[in-house]
Design a protein around this motif. Structure first.
Motif, short mmCIF file in Angstrom:
data_model
loop_
_atom_site.label_atom_id
_atom_site.label_comp_id
_atom_site.label_asym_id
_atom_site.label_seq_id
_atom_site.Cartn_x
_atom_site.Cartn_y
_atom_site.Cartn_z
N SER A 10 0.99 -0.98 -0.27
CA SER A 10 -0.17 -0.18 0.01
C SER A 10 0.94 1.45 -0.11
O SER A 10 1.82 1.49 0.75
N ASN A 19 -2.26 8.12 3.35
CA ASN A 19 -2.62 7.13 2.42
C ASN A 19 -4.14 6.71 2.77
O ASN A 19 -4.13 6.27 3.70
N ASP A 21 -5.69 4.13 1.34
CA ASP A 21 -6.06 2.69 0.53
C ASP A 21 -5.74 1.88 2.41
O ASP A 21 -5.66 2.51 3.17
N VAL A 32 -9.55 -4.79 -0.51
CA VAL A 32 -8.98 -3.20 -0.64
C VAL A 32 -9.98 -2.93 -0.12
O VAL A 32 -11.17 -2.44 -1.45
N ASP A 34 -10.74 1.48 -0.79
CA ASP A 34 -10.25 2.24 -1.43
C ASP A 34 -10.86 4.24 -0.71
O ASP A 34 -11.83 4.00 -1.09
N ASP A 277 -2.86 6.81 -4.98
CA ASP A 277 -2.92 5.36 -3.62
C ASP A 277 -3.21 4.20 -4.15
O ASP A 277 -4.15 4.20 -5.16
N THR A 279 -2.70 0.34 -3.68
CA THR A 279 -2.85 -0.85 -2.62
C THR A 279 -3.25 -2.07 -3.34
O THR A 279 -4.22 -2.56 -4.28
#
Length: 286
Positions: A10, A19, A21, A32, A34, A277, A279
């Motif tokens: 990430s 960040n 995520d 994941v 987001d 970002d 990830t």
């Protein structure tokens, strides 16, 4: 059936920014989450860097602890949304809908009847089956085309993404993004995302996945998916093979070079942020 995480990463789009995520996995699931860039005038939830990071973190922790093969996934999302709404409103009070935190999610989960994709928004699952079949699973199949159209209009009007590296720094683009965000998670909109709206649970996109042998998968935010959908560097299968042989950090390095060195202003590859970002979870399904 079993999901084994091989690698994960990430990486913030900007080192100086939060960040937004998050990763979430347990013995029978991998997701994941987001967090979408906030469009409000201020941050309300402290301790996370942004409200988007807060809702992504809030949801990821709940997914890790509550998703089991037997659990009703829609009920989990409904409870997360209800609890997020209570927590946010206790701090922020009544705010315009464009200021509500939202997030996309995508993942795989083992159920009593097999493997299932589940998603909301523009996060993605790519699968490479051992027999060579490739799959691309996403809750919003046209999301990337719509975003690229909006980015093209922004770049054409301003001559680039802009000095801040984010289209939200432009008042006209911000106003349009807010209009679209207002419609999210409503009958008038086309996007359902993890949010403060419990009815989102009724719009989760799921799909049964036929695993006749084994498979390898990447679960990722749209930041990594740009390598396929925007930069046209890979197919789902070649991206997975690259991640397996070279590792996810090498893939991220390639992405950042495209964003920051080859096309920093989005003139060749129009987008709303210079670097997003990014990830990903690389996993094996046996």
């Amino acid at each position: 059936m079993q999901i084994d995480v091989i690698d994960s990463i990430s990486d913030p789009g900007k080192p100086e920014r939060e960040n937004e995520d998050r990763l979430a996995w347990n013995a029978s699931t991998a997701f994941v989450v987001d967090g979408a860039t906030g469009l409000g005038d201020r941050q309300f939830m402290t301790g996370f860097g942004s409200d988007a990071a807060w809702i992504a973190d809030f949801a990821a922790k709940r997914l890790m602890s509550e998703v089991t093969p037997e659990a009703n996934f829609a009920d989990i999302i409904r409870r997360i949304s209800q609890d997020a709404k209570i927590n946010f409103e206790a701090v922020a009070g009544d705010q315009p809908r464009y200021a509500w935190p939202v997030a996309a999610l995508a993942g795989l989960r083992v159920t009593p009847t097999g493997l299932q994709f589940a998603g909301l928004g523009d996060s993605v699952v790519y699968i490479l089956h051992d027999d060579g079949r490739e799959e691309n699973l996403m809750a919003l199949p046209d999301a990337f085309e719509r975003e690229q159209a909006a980015a093209s209009a922004h770049v054409a009007r301003l001559g680039g993404i802009g000095a801040a590296g984010m289209a939200t720094s432009d008042p006209e683009t911000l106003a349009e993004l807010r209009r679209n965000r207002e419609k999210q998670n409503t009958p008038d909109g086309t996007v359902w995302s993890l949010s403060l709206v419990p009815q989102t649970a009724d719009h989760i996109v799921t799909a049964a996945i036929d695993i006749s042998g084994g498979a390898t998968a990447i679960i990722c935010s749209d930041g990594l998916a740009d390598l396929i959908s925007l930069y046209n560097q890979y197919t789902p299968g070649t991206l997975i093979r690259r991640a397996v042989t070279a590792g996810l950090p090498s893939v991220i390095k390639e992405l950042r070079q495209l964003e920051r060195e080859i096309d920093p202003e989005g003139l060749q590859y129009p987008r709303l942020k210079q670097s997003d970002d990014t990830t990903a979870i690389l996993c094996r399904i046996n």
